[in-house]
Design a protein around this motif. Structure first.
Motif, mmCIF file in Angstrom:
data_model
loop_
_atom_site.group_PDB
_atom_site.id
_atom_site.type_symbol
_atom_site.label_atom_id
_atom_site.label_comp_id
_atom_site.label_asym_id
_atom_site.label_seq_id
_atom_site.Cartn_x
_atom_site.Cartn_y
_atom_site.Cartn_z
ATOM 1 N N ALA A 55 0.842 -1.193 0.000
ATOM 2 C CA ALA A 55 0.000 0.000 0.000
ATOM 3 C C ALA A 55 0.876 1.242 0.000
ATOM 4 O O ALA A 55 1.848 1.325 0.756
ATOM 5 N N SER A 56 0.555 2.195 -0.858
ATOM 6 C CA SER A 56 1.273 3.463 -0.929
ATOM 7 C C SER A 56 2.754 3.207 -1.192
ATOM 8 O O SER A 56 3.111 2.577 -2.181
ATOM 9 N N LEU A 57 3.633 3.646 -0.305
ATOM 10 C CA LEU A 57 5.069 3.465 -0.526
ATOM 11 C C LEU A 57 5.493 2.001 -0.428
ATOM 12 O O LEU A 57 6.615 1.654 -0.792
ATOM 13 N N VAL A 92 -2.109 -1.235 -3.605
ATOM 14 C CA VAL A 92 -3.089 -0.262 -3.112
ATOM 15 C C VAL A 92 -2.486 1.131 -3.229
ATOM 16 O O VAL A 92 -1.475 1.436 -2.591
ATOM 17 N N HIS A 93 -3.096 1.972 -4.059
ATOM 18 C CA HIS A 93 -2.631 3.345 -4.274
ATOM 19 C C HIS A 93 -1.152 3.352 -4.667
ATOM 20 O O HIS A 93 -0.347 4.117 -4.141
ATOM 21 N N GLY A 94 -0.809 2.485 -5.609
ATOM 22 C CA GLY A 94 0.566 2.359 -6.072
ATOM 23 C C GLY A 94 0.839 3.239 -7.277
ATOM 24 O O GLY A 94 -0.025 3.978 -7.756
ATOM 25 N N PHE A 95 2.049 3.123 -7.796
ATOM 26 C CA PHE A 95 2.471 4.050 -8.847
ATOM 27 C C PHE A 95 3.739 3.550 -9.530
ATOM 28 O O PHE A 95 4.504 2.760 -8.981
ATOM 29 N N GLY A 96 3.955 4.064 -10.740
ATOM 30 C CA GLY A 96 5.228 3.956 -11.421
ATOM 31 C C GLY A 96 5.861 5.343 -11.417
ATOM 32 O O GLY A 96 5.443 6.229 -10.673
ATOM 33 N N ILE A 135 -5.645 -1.411 -6.768
ATOM 34 C CA ILE A 135 -6.716 -0.572 -6.222
ATOM 35 C C ILE A 135 -6.267 0.886 -6.325
ATOM 36 O O ILE A 135 -5.209 1.257 -5.797
ATOM 37 N N VAL A 136 -7.062 1.692 -7.003
ATOM 38 C CA VAL A 136 -6.690 3.073 -7.321
ATOM 39 C C VAL A 136 -7.608 4.048 -6.590
ATOM 40 O O VAL A 136 -8.823 3.839 -6.521
ATOM 41 N N ALA A 179 0.042 -11.966 -16.642
ATOM 42 C CA ALA A 179 -0.746 -12.273 -15.455
ATOM 43 C C ALA A 179 -2.208 -11.900 -15.653
ATOM 44 O O ALA A 179 -2.553 -11.080 -16.513
ATOM 45 N N ARG A 180 -3.061 -12.505 -14.846
ATOM 46 C CA ARG A 180 -4.467 -12.106 -14.819
ATOM 47 C C ARG A 180 -4.559 -10.884 -13.911
ATOM 48 O O ARG A 180 -4.317 -10.979 -12.712
ATOM 49 N N VAL A 181 -4.913 -9.732 -14.475
ATOM 50 C CA VAL A 181 -4.898 -8.486 -13.712
ATOM 51 C C VAL A 181 -6.310 -7.911 -13.598
ATOM 52 O O VAL A 181 -7.156 -8.116 -14.469
ATOM 53 N N GLU A 182 -6.525 -7.205 -12.516
ATOM 54 C CA GLU A 182 -7.819 -6.576 -12.262
ATOM 55 C C GLU A 182 -7.571 -5.217 -11.617
ATOM 56 O O GLU A 182 -6.623 -5.053 -10.843
ATOM 57 N N ARG A 183 -8.428 -4.274 -11.934
ATOM 58 C CA ARG A 183 -8.312 -2.923 -11.361
ATOM 59 C C ARG A 183 -9.629 -2.525 -10.720
ATOM 60 O O ARG A 183 -10.705 -2.747 -11.280
ATOM 61 N N ILE A 184 -9.528 -1.921 -9.529
ATOM 62 C CA ILE A 184 -10.694 -1.402 -8.821
ATOM 63 C C ILE A 184 -10.429 0.066 -8.486
ATOM 64 O O ILE A 184 -9.443 0.384 -7.823
ATOM 65 N N ASP A 185 -11.290 0.950 -8.951
ATOM 66 C CA ASP A 185 -11.181 2.378 -8.642
ATOM 67 C C ASP A 185 -12.108 2.708 -7.481
ATOM 68 O O ASP A 185 -13.314 2.461 -7.565
#
Length: 285
Positions: free
Chosen positions: A139-141, A161-165, A223-224, A248-254
């Motif tokens: 999550a986060s950092l 969770v609330h990740g980033f590139g 999770i965004v 991979a099987r990926v899923e996104r939840i906003d």
């Protein structure tokens, strides 16, 4: 190496719970890193499991990583593990004072990855853990640690969770925001340069370069936060695109709302519940 000597702490304790909730055991184990530094990992699991348990490794922000274990529902037949990061950086970045912390921060990052490797190996070696159902949650950092470790350690499940590139752009964005709040508007311009210097000095790996390497046997959930004020939208989308480029099987939840605000954020429990539901749907729990 897991050190089994007198000063290693292995504590078995019953957690206080309601009668309807099964009793759980807490294990605390000191792990010696290659540098000689020790980190204490904590594993919480049911006292009398019916068989090998699925496991989840959780990592949150820079402080109090192990406290995220409190958010895992006590009645779930799952083993949850975490440890505090081996470096406590300054809360506020100041130039040039913060630069003196770069070597210690770089070591802390390397040792965090090392700790995750050892924790993963420990869980996989246990007879009471199902190695085919291990998920890492960041999550986060904690998200870059989770993303990169999922790839390097070939972990079955990944929850971001609330990740980033684009870490350097994220750091620059946050430094600019901090400068604005402090009334130092002039710092907004050199903020990105400072962020680039920090990224170079810390040798920060790019999670968006690792994510496309996830395999077809792996599962990933992102999770965004819909109104994330700490993460530029482009940095979020960069990581999501990298996940989609994998096998991979990926899923996104906003989700509505802003970025997580530390380990005391009341939404953590809800987000963990979302992650646990996803794990169950993907045979990870």
């Amino acid at each position: 190496m897991w050190r089994r000597r007198a000063d290693v702490v292995l504590t078995l304790a019953l957690l206080m719970s309601a009668p309807a909730v099964s009793a759980r055991v807490v294990e605390r184990i000191d792990l010696a890193l290659a540098s000689g530094r020790e980190i204490r990992i904590e594993i919480r699991r049911p006292m009398h499991p019916d068989g090998p348990l699925p496991a989840v490794m959780l990592f949150g922000g820079l402080r109090g990583a192990a406290t995220v274990l409190d958010a895992v529902p006590q009645d779930l037949p799952i083993a949850a593990a975490s440890f505090d990061y081996p470096f406590d950086p300054p809360r506020d970045f100041e130039f040039p004072g913060t630069l003196r912390h770069i070597p210690a921060m770089a070591r802390g990052i390397d040792e965090t990855f090392e700790g995750i490797r050892h924790l993963s190996a420990h869980l996989r070696a246990r007879a009471d853990i199902d190695g085919a159902r291990i998920t890492i949650v960041g999550a986060s950092l904690g998200a870059p640690f989770a993303t990169i470790s999922a790839v390097e350690l070939d972990l079955p499940g990944l929850v971001i969770v609330h990740g980033f590139g684009e870490i350097r752009r994220v750091i620059g964005h946050q430094l600019a925001r901090a400068a604005g709040r402090a009334g130092h508007a002039w710092m907004r311009w050199p903020a990105q340069g400072f962020a680039n210097l920090l990224t170079w000095g810390l040798r920060l790996p790019a999670p968006e370069r690792y994510a496309p390497r996830l395999g077809a046997h792996q599962r990933a959930l992102m999770i965004v936060a819909g109104d994330d004020e700490l993460i530029p939208a482009h940095a979020t989308e960069t990581l999501w695109s990298a996940l989609q480029a994998s096998d991979a099987r990926v899923e996104r939840i906003d989700e509505p709302g802003g970025h997580l605000q530390g380990t005391s954020d009341p939404r953590i429990g809800e987000l963990v519940a979302v992650a646990m539901d996803w794990m169950q749907r993907n045979d990870l729990r």
